[in-house]
Design a protein around this motif. Sequence first.
Motif, PDB file in Angstrom:
ATOM      1  N   GLN A   1      42.936  18.904  84.754  1.00 27.78           N
ATOM      2  CA  GLN A   1      43.558  19.946  83.958  1.00 27.78           C
ATOM      3  C   GLN A   1      45.008  19.570  83.692  1.00 27.78           C
ATOM      4  OE1 GLN A   1      43.390  23.939  85.536  1.00 27.78           O
ATOM      5  NE2 GLN A   1      43.819  24.812  83.532  1.00 27.78           N
ATOM      6  N   CYS A   2      45.374  19.647  82.417  1.00 32.56           N
ATOM      7  CA  CYS A   2      46.724  19.295  82.006  1.00 32.56           C
ATOM      8  C   CYS A   2      47.691  20.433  82.324  1.00 32.56           C
ATOM      9  CB  CYS A   2      46.742  18.985  80.509  1.00 32.56           C
ATOM     10  SG  CYS A   2      48.394  18.630  79.895  1.00 32.56           S
ATOM     11  N   GLY A   3      48.801  20.103  82.962  1.00 36.79           N
ATOM     12  CA  GLY A   3      49.783  21.109  83.306  1.00 36.79           C
ATOM     13  C   GLY A   3      50.638  21.535  82.121  1.00 36.79           C
TER      14      GLY A   3
ATOM     15  N   ALA B   1      48.188  15.100  84.278  1.00 38.02           N
ATOM     16  CA  ALA B   1      47.101  16.058  84.495  1.00 38.02           C
ATOM     17  C   ALA B   1      46.544  15.879  85.900  1.00 38.02           C
ATOM     18  CB  ALA B   1      46.005  15.846  83.459  1.00 38.02           C
TER      19      ALA B   1
ATOM     20  N   HIS C   1      49.562  14.298  77.015  1.00 36.23           N
ATOM     21  CA  HIS C   1      50.467  14.667  78.099  1.00 36.23           C
ATOM     22  C   HIS C   1      50.102  13.905  79.372  1.00 36.23           C
ATOM     23  CE1 HIS C   1      50.218  18.512  75.606  1.00 36.23           C
ATOM     24  NE2 HIS C   1      51.429  18.037  75.390  1.00 36.23           N
TER      25      HIS C   1
ATOM     26  N   CYS D   1      49.493  21.630  78.594  1.00 34.26           N
ATOM     27  CA  CYS D   1      48.783  22.411  77.578  1.00 34.26           C
ATOM     28  C   CYS D   1      47.567  23.133  78.151  1.00 34.26           C
ATOM     29  CB  CYS D   1      48.374  21.515  76.404  1.00 34.26           C
ATOM     30  SG  CYS D   1      47.149  20.253  76.835  1.00 34.26           S
ATOM     31  N   ASP D   2      47.335  22.995  79.464  1.00 31.14           N
ATOM     32  CA  ASP D   2      46.268  23.715  80.145  1.00 31.14           C
ATOM     33  C   ASP D   2      44.869  23.262  79.759  1.00 31.14           C
ATOM     34  OD1 ASP D   2      46.615  25.415  82.255  1.00 31.14           O
ATOM     35  OD2 ASP D   2      45.823  27.131  81.178  1.00 31.14           O
ATOM     36  N   THR D   3      44.763  22.141  79.083  1.00 31.20           N
ATOM     37  CA  THR D   3      43.456  21.638  78.673  1.00 31.20           C
ATOM     38  C   THR D   3      42.707  21.034  79.855  1.00 31.20           C
ATOM     39  OG1 THR D   3      44.239  21.135  76.457  1.00 31.20           O
ATOM     40  CG2 THR D   3      42.263  19.973  77.189  1.00 31.20           C
ATOM     41  N   LYS D   4      41.418  21.386  79.952  1.00 31.12           N
ATOM     42  CA  LYS D   4      40.569  20.753  80.955  1.00 31.12           C
ATOM     43  C   LYS D   4      39.757  19.658  80.275  1.00 31.12           C
ATOM     44  CE  LYS D   4      40.047  24.795  83.915  1.00 31.12           C
ATOM     45  NZ  LYS D   4      39.093  25.769  84.501  1.00 31.12           N
TER      46      LYS D   4
ATOM     47  N   CYS E   1      46.031  13.722  79.370  1.00 27.90           N
ATOM     48  CA  CYS E   1      45.147  14.639  78.672  1.00 27.90           C
ATOM     49  C   CYS E   1      44.901  14.146  77.241  1.00 27.90           C
ATOM     50  CB  CYS E   1      45.709  16.052  78.691  1.00 27.90           C
ATOM     51  SG  CYS E   1      46.756  16.456  77.290  1.00 27.90           S
TER      52      CYS E   1
END
Length: 80
Positions: A7-9, A37, A34, A11-14, A30
Amino acid sequence: MPIYEYQCGACDTKFELSRPVTEALQPATCPSGHDGARKLFSAFMTFSKGANGVLTAVSGGGGGCSSCGDKNCGSCGSSL
Ligand SMILES: [Zn+2]
């Protein structure tokens, strides 16, 4: 090669990534580019409580006993 979930810190993408076990805990990049992650615990990850009361993450696919998943298996009779 095992697949890990991160999980990217930023953009919050998993997202999932296939990498060697030795690189599983290293920060990933990510899909948006980014860095940093973090790895999420997967469904394959279980926790075992040691004699000292500390919870230890045990990977079902990372060695140890193939029958019960215990790294120090002495109870199920499976030979390592
Ligand atoms: Zn990101």
